[in-house]
Design an enzyme around this catalytic site. Structure first.
Site, PDB file in Angstrom:
ATOM      1  N   ARG A  26       5.871 -83.033 -39.628  1.00  0.00           N
ATOM      2  CA  ARG A  26       5.361 -82.797 -38.817  1.00  0.00           C
ATOM      3  C   ARG A  26       4.693 -81.651 -37.520  1.00  0.00           C
ATOM      4  NH1 ARG A  26       5.329 -86.257 -32.833  1.00  0.00           N
ATOM      5  NH2 ARG A  26       6.838 -85.409 -33.173  1.00  0.00           N
ATOM      6  N   GLU A  49       5.018 -75.121 -28.068  1.00  0.00           N
ATOM      7  CA  GLU A  49       5.857 -76.303 -28.625  1.00  0.00           C
ATOM      8  C   GLU A  49       6.289 -75.285 -29.967  1.00  0.00           C
ATOM      9  OE1 GLU A  49       5.651 -80.064 -28.805  1.00  0.00           O
ATOM     10  OE2 GLU A  49       5.990 -80.935 -26.466  1.00  0.00           O
ATOM     11  N   ARG A  57      11.282 -78.046 -36.734  1.00  0.00           N
ATOM     12  CA  ARG A  57      12.002 -78.796 -36.130  1.00  0.00           C
ATOM     13  C   ARG A  57      12.922 -79.159 -37.219  1.00  0.00           C
ATOM     14  NH1 ARG A  57       8.393 -83.797 -33.138  1.00  0.00           N
ATOM     15  NH2 ARG A  57       8.400 -82.053 -31.710  1.00  0.00           N
ATOM     16  N   HIS A 113      13.182 -89.364 -35.672  1.00  0.00           N
ATOM     17  CA  HIS A 113      12.484 -89.185 -35.050  1.00  0.00           C
ATOM     18  C   HIS A 113      10.967 -89.644 -35.295  1.00  0.00           C
ATOM     19  CE1 HIS A 113      10.187 -87.399 -31.401  1.00  0.00           C
ATOM     20  NE2 HIS A 113       9.971 -86.576 -31.561  1.00  0.00           N
ATOM     21  N   HIS A 161      14.216 -85.120 -34.982  1.00  0.00           N
ATOM     22  CA  HIS A 161      13.936 -84.406 -33.762  1.00  0.00           C
ATOM     23  C   HIS A 161      15.741 -83.668 -33.639  1.00  0.00           C
ATOM     24  CE1 HIS A 161      13.024 -82.886 -29.593  1.00  0.00           C
ATOM     25  NE2 HIS A 161      11.802 -82.849 -30.355  1.00  0.00           N
TER      26      HIS A 161
HETATM   27  C1  LIG Z   1      11.111 -90.264 -27.312  1.00  0.00           C
HETATM   28  C2  LIG Z   1      10.205 -90.189 -28.612  1.00  0.00           C
HETATM   29  C3  LIG Z   1       9.280 -88.792 -27.649  1.00  0.00           C
HETATM   30  C4  LIG Z   1       8.052 -88.861 -28.601  1.00  0.00           C
HETATM   31  N1  LIG Z   1       7.417 -87.168 -28.157  1.00  0.00           N
HETATM   32  C5  LIG Z   1       6.210 -87.082 -28.788  1.00  0.00           C
HETATM   33  C6  LIG Z   1       5.712 -86.682 -27.831  1.00  0.00           C
HETATM   34  O1  LIG Z   1       5.135 -85.967 -26.987  1.00  0.00           O
HETATM   35  N2  LIG Z   1       4.405 -86.181 -29.044  1.00  0.00           N
HETATM   36  C7  LIG Z   1       3.056 -86.673 -29.785  1.00  0.00           C
HETATM   37  O2  LIG Z   1       2.498 -86.367 -30.516  1.00  0.00           O
HETATM   38  N3  LIG Z   1       4.293 -88.557 -29.771  1.00  0.00           N
HETATM   39  C8  LIG Z   1       5.878 -88.310 -30.246  1.00  0.00           C
HETATM   40  N4  LIG Z   1       6.807 -89.116 -30.321  1.00  0.00           N
HETATM   41  C9  LIG Z   1       5.505 -89.669 -31.338  1.00  0.00           C
HETATM   42  C10 LIG Z   1       5.022 -90.769 -31.080  1.00  0.00           C
HETATM   43  O3  LIG Z   1       5.378 -90.877 -29.526  1.00  0.00           O
HETATM   44  C11 LIG Z   1       4.877 -91.646 -31.764  1.00  0.00           C
HETATM   45  O4  LIG Z   1       4.683 -91.322 -33.509  1.00  0.00           O
HETATM   46  C12 LIG Z   1       3.863 -92.878 -31.782  1.00  0.00           C
HETATM   47  O5  LIG Z   1       3.477 -93.105 -30.269  1.00  0.00           O
HETATM   48  C13 LIG Z   1       3.097 -93.495 -32.303  1.00  0.00           C
HETATM   49  O6  LIG Z   1       2.290 -94.702 -31.797  1.00  0.00           O
HETATM   50  P1  LIG Z   1       2.213 -95.930 -32.708  1.00  0.00           P
HETATM   51  O7  LIG Z   1       0.925 -96.246 -31.768  1.00  0.00           O
HETATM   52  O8  LIG Z   1       2.028 -95.602 -34.198  1.00  0.00           O
HETATM   53  O9  LIG Z   1       3.354 -97.322 -32.369  1.00  0.00           O
HETATM   54  P2  LIG Z   1       4.427 -97.246 -31.002  1.00  0.00           P
HETATM   55  O10 LIG Z   1       3.739 -96.723 -29.570  1.00  0.00           O
HETATM   56  O11 LIG Z   1       5.619 -97.243 -31.501  1.00  0.00           O
HETATM   57  O12 LIG Z   1       3.836 -98.693 -30.422  1.00  0.00           O
HETATM   58  C14 LIG Z   1       4.245-100.013 -32.242  1.00  0.00           C
HETATM   59  C15 LIG Z   1       3.658-100.909 -31.786  1.00  0.00           C
HETATM   60  O13 LIG Z   1       4.330-102.037 -32.724  1.00  0.00           O
HETATM   61  C16 LIG Z   1       4.911-102.880 -32.088  1.00  0.00           C
HETATM   62  N5  LIG Z   1       5.724-103.765 -33.182  1.00  0.00           N
HETATM   63  C17 LIG Z   1       6.473-103.339 -34.285  1.00  0.00           C
HETATM   64  N6  LIG Z   1       6.867-104.351 -35.543  1.00  0.00           N
HETATM   65  C18 LIG Z   1       5.779-105.562 -34.625  1.00  0.00           C
HETATM   66  C19 LIG Z   1       6.041-106.447 -35.685  1.00  0.00           C
HETATM   67  N7  LIG Z   1       6.331-107.183 -36.695  1.00  0.00           N
HETATM   68  N8  LIG Z   1       4.815-107.313 -34.876  1.00  0.00           N
HETATM   69  C20 LIG Z   1       4.337-106.995 -33.655  1.00  0.00           C
HETATM   70  N9  LIG Z   1       4.476-106.088 -33.314  1.00  0.00           N
HETATM   71  C21 LIG Z   1       5.103-104.889 -34.140  1.00  0.00           C
HETATM   72  C22 LIG Z   1       6.251-102.603 -31.075  1.00  0.00           C
HETATM   73  O14 LIG Z   1       6.155-103.729 -30.290  1.00  0.00           O
HETATM   74  C23 LIG Z   1       4.812-101.715 -30.518  1.00  0.00           C
HETATM   75  O15 LIG Z   1       4.175-102.405 -29.438  1.00  0.00           O
HETATM   76  C24 LIG Z   1       7.318 -89.213 -29.313  1.00  0.00           C
HETATM   77  C25 LIG Z   1       8.695 -90.277 -29.761  1.00  0.00           C
HETATM   78  C26 LIG Z   1       9.404 -90.682 -29.252  1.00  0.00           C
HETATM   79  C27 LIG Z   1      10.624 -91.951 -29.763  1.00  0.00           C
END
Ligand SMILES: Cc1cc2nc3c(=O)[nH]c(=O)nc-3n(C[C@H](O)[C@H](O)[C@H](O)COP(=O)(O)OP(=O)(O)OC[C@H]3O[C@@H](n4cnc5c(N)ncnc54)[C@H](O)[C@@H]3O)c2cc1C
Length: 541
Positions: A386, A115, A290, A351, A244
């Site tokens: 990032r 990437e 990016r 993103h 992104h």
């Molecule tokens: C389309 C897309 C593609 C991506 N591709 C990549 C990739 O290939 N590689 C990579 O490293 N990163 C990638 N990223 C970034 C990565 O996916 C995210 O940074 C990572 O998944 C975040 O994980 P997390 O557990 O912190 O949050 P999330 O997976 O977003 O989970 C957040 C959680 O918190 C909950 N929540 C939020 N607010 C509240 C609240 N007030 N009360 C209760 N629950 C709440 C939500 O409902 C959810 O369950 C991508 C992101 C996107 C959007």
């Protein structure tokens, strides 16, 4: 109703679920999530997880690429630790049952993708459904654990904090310094519950919904960052919003990302006349970082007046494209675009948030018993930008470290200062008949953030944004106390808060670095700005 648990985990993405799985044998765990459990950014991640597995790769190279991308603001000890922990954490996911793609030859070695910004192939992936594969396995494991309660459609409203200084009779002009859990709204009943917890973990993900165009799902409203800031915790580097470069541009496609990996496999950005333009902007052409690609597209669009540019991978073997990108291929096809024969229309979109709640090497915030992991945290790994696929890695590594530290903290606690928590005060008792105010303000914030605080910023635009957000914040405050809270109102309050913090941070940084670009100060200025932008809510005694 009050729940009493040892660990309250807010969020069911990779960060929250990993943390929960690792602490469950040491205490009772409540996991709250505001929609269905799988509705997370994690579930939409396509590209994969960056880590050193390749024959020609090394920790030093991954560290070097990460530091280069972070434009001087990465914390080197954090980068070193995350990169070195990566392979072990990924092996753990495989042991739990995540089936990452194997190479085409022997099906034995991991198939590693390339990437933008990476000098080696090091992206561990499961086809282009990486996040979904991880999320499914983690949720299955959580479901089979007896020590955990999963509360879907429960949205955290605010943290419950306590002042140990007041308790000791020391009156100081300072914030409360210990977290006792959170108030959480059950969206289906409208009741607000008190979750009393010895350790609280924010794993609430990012804040892409602050912007009009985003790759993020609807849950990404910056709730954790806003709650932590309101509670008096430090937040950092919120001006560094990653756009992104390539979100699918189609009137019916909401938030669909065309992964970086498509350019990694030879995809070329072209303008409406079919001219490849990235060579005008960076020697790495389509594999530039990016921010460079997003700004190049922004520039091309402003220059041409067109709505989108195109990503062309039609020159690649058709079977390879279909097999390597099954998800993207099918999605594009559903909109009438066959990516093996048609260039895909794309635009940049918000993103990833590099900034967030400031934490130490164990995911601890500066409020006792409050942790933050995953995208909602600012660890120092990403600095000003990032590196692709480093975020799932960071979430995994920090969830593990935070879990280890939280278990130690729990063991060291004697007594509980958090007993007798006040129940939620509903204040405004009437149901709102002005839902239009919420949707109007929501729309307005997202639009002016896109126009004034987007890929390219200026002092004038930032000032305009500041005036707008001040007016809207005032309106929200009045509305918030007058009516019963709903999830829409909670999210509006949070995106307004995060928008304000992004504007503040971007206005403070008088240079251009990484993802922050201000036309008034187009150069990086290491003499004055080789430092984080750290904010704390002013104390109101
Ligand atoms: C389309 C897309 C593609 C991506 N591709 C990549 C990739 O290939 N590689 C990579 O490293 N990163 C990638 N990223 C970034 C990565 O996916 C995210 O940074 C990572 O998944 C975040 O994980 P997390 O557990 O912190 O949050 P999330 O997976 O977003 O989970 C957040 C959680 O918190 C909950 N929540 C939020 N607010 C509240 C609240 N007030 N009360 C209760 N629950 C709440 C939500 O409902 C959810 O369950 C991508 C992101 C996107 C959007």
């Amino acid at each position: 109703m009050q729940y009493d648990v040892d660990f309250l985990v807010i969020g069911t993405g990779i960060a929250g679920l990993t943390f929960a799985l690792k602490v469950a044998e040491f205490g009772r765990v409540a996991i709250v999530t505001k929609k269905e459990a799988a509705e997370t950014s994690t579930n939409y991640a396509q590209g994969g997880i960056a880590s050193v597995f390749g024959r020609y790769d090394s920790f030093e190279l991954h560290v070097r690429d990460t530091l280069e991308s972070g434009s001087g603001l990465c914390k080197p000890d954090v980068v070193d630790m995350v990169v070195k922990d990566g392979p072990v954490r990924i092996q753990e996911l495989m042991d739990w049952g995540v089936a990452f793609s194997r190479d085409h030859a022997g099906k034995l070695e991991l198939d590693l993708g390339l990437e933008g910004g990476h000098s080696q192939k090091r992206i561990v992936h499961a086809g282009d459904f990486t996040g979904q594969a991880v999320e499914r396995v983690l949720l299955e494991r959580v479901g089979s654990h007896s020590n955990m309660g999963l509360f879907e459609d429960y949205i955290a409203v605010d943290l419950i904090t306590y002042s140990t200084r007041m308790k000791r009779g020391v009156v100081t002009a300072a914030h409360e310094d210990l977290c006792c859990g959170a108030y959480v709204l059950a969206t289906k009943t409208g009741e607000v519950h008190t979750f009393h917890a010895r350790i609280t973990v924010l794993a609430t993900g990012g804040a892409g919904k602050v912007y009009l165009y985003t790759s993020n799902p609807d849950i990404a409203t910056g709730d954790g960052m806003a709650m932590a800031y309101r509670a008096g915790a430090l937040v950092a580097n919120l001006e560094f919003v990653q756009f992104h470069p390539t979100c699918l541009y189609h009137p019916e496609a909401k938030n669909f990302l065309i992964s970086e990996a498509v350019r990694g496999e030879g995809g070329v950005l072209i303008d409406y006349r079919g001219r490849a333009f990235m060579e005008d902007y960076d020697p790495k052409k389509d594999l530039a970082c990016r921010d460079v690609v997003a700004r190049a597209i922004d520039h091309e669009l402003k220059k041409s007046g067109q709505d989108c540019v195109f990503l062309d991978i039609t020159h690649q073997e058709h079977d390879f494209v279909r097999e390597r990108f099954p998800n993207i291929y099918q999605k594009c096809l559903s909109f009438g675009i066959d990516m093996t024969s048609d260039p895909v229309p794309v635009v940049p979109a918000a993103h990833y948030m590099c900034g967030g709640v400031l934490v130490d090497m164990d995911g601890k915030t500066d409020i006792e018993r409050l942790y933050a992991v995953g995208e909602t945290a600012c660890t120092g790994l990403h600095g000003a930008n990032r590196l692709a696929s480093n975020s799932l890695l960071e979430a995994l590594v920090y969830a593990h470290r935070a879990a280890q530290q939280a278990v130690k903290d729990l063991g060291a606690m004697n007594g509980d200062v958090c007993r007798d928590l006040p129940p939620w005060d509903p204040m405004g008792t009437s149901d709102s008949d002005e839902a239009i105010v919420v949707s109007h303000n929501w729309e307005e914030i997202r639009r002016f953030m896109w126009n004034y605080v987007g890929v390219v910023r200026s002092n004038k635009r930032l000032l305009r944004a500041r005036h707008r957000i001040e007016t809207i914040q005032k309106e929200i405050r009045e509305y918030y106390w007058d009516f019963k809270i709903t999830s829409d109102l909670i999210e509006l309050r949070n995106i307004a808060m995060v928008a304000e913090l992004i504007v503040q941070s971007a206005s403070l940084r008088k240079e251009s670095r990484g993802l922050h670009y201000n036309i008034r100060y187009p150069q990086r200025d290491d003499k004055f700005w080789l430092k984080d932008t750290i904010l704390r809510r002013p104390f109101v005694g």
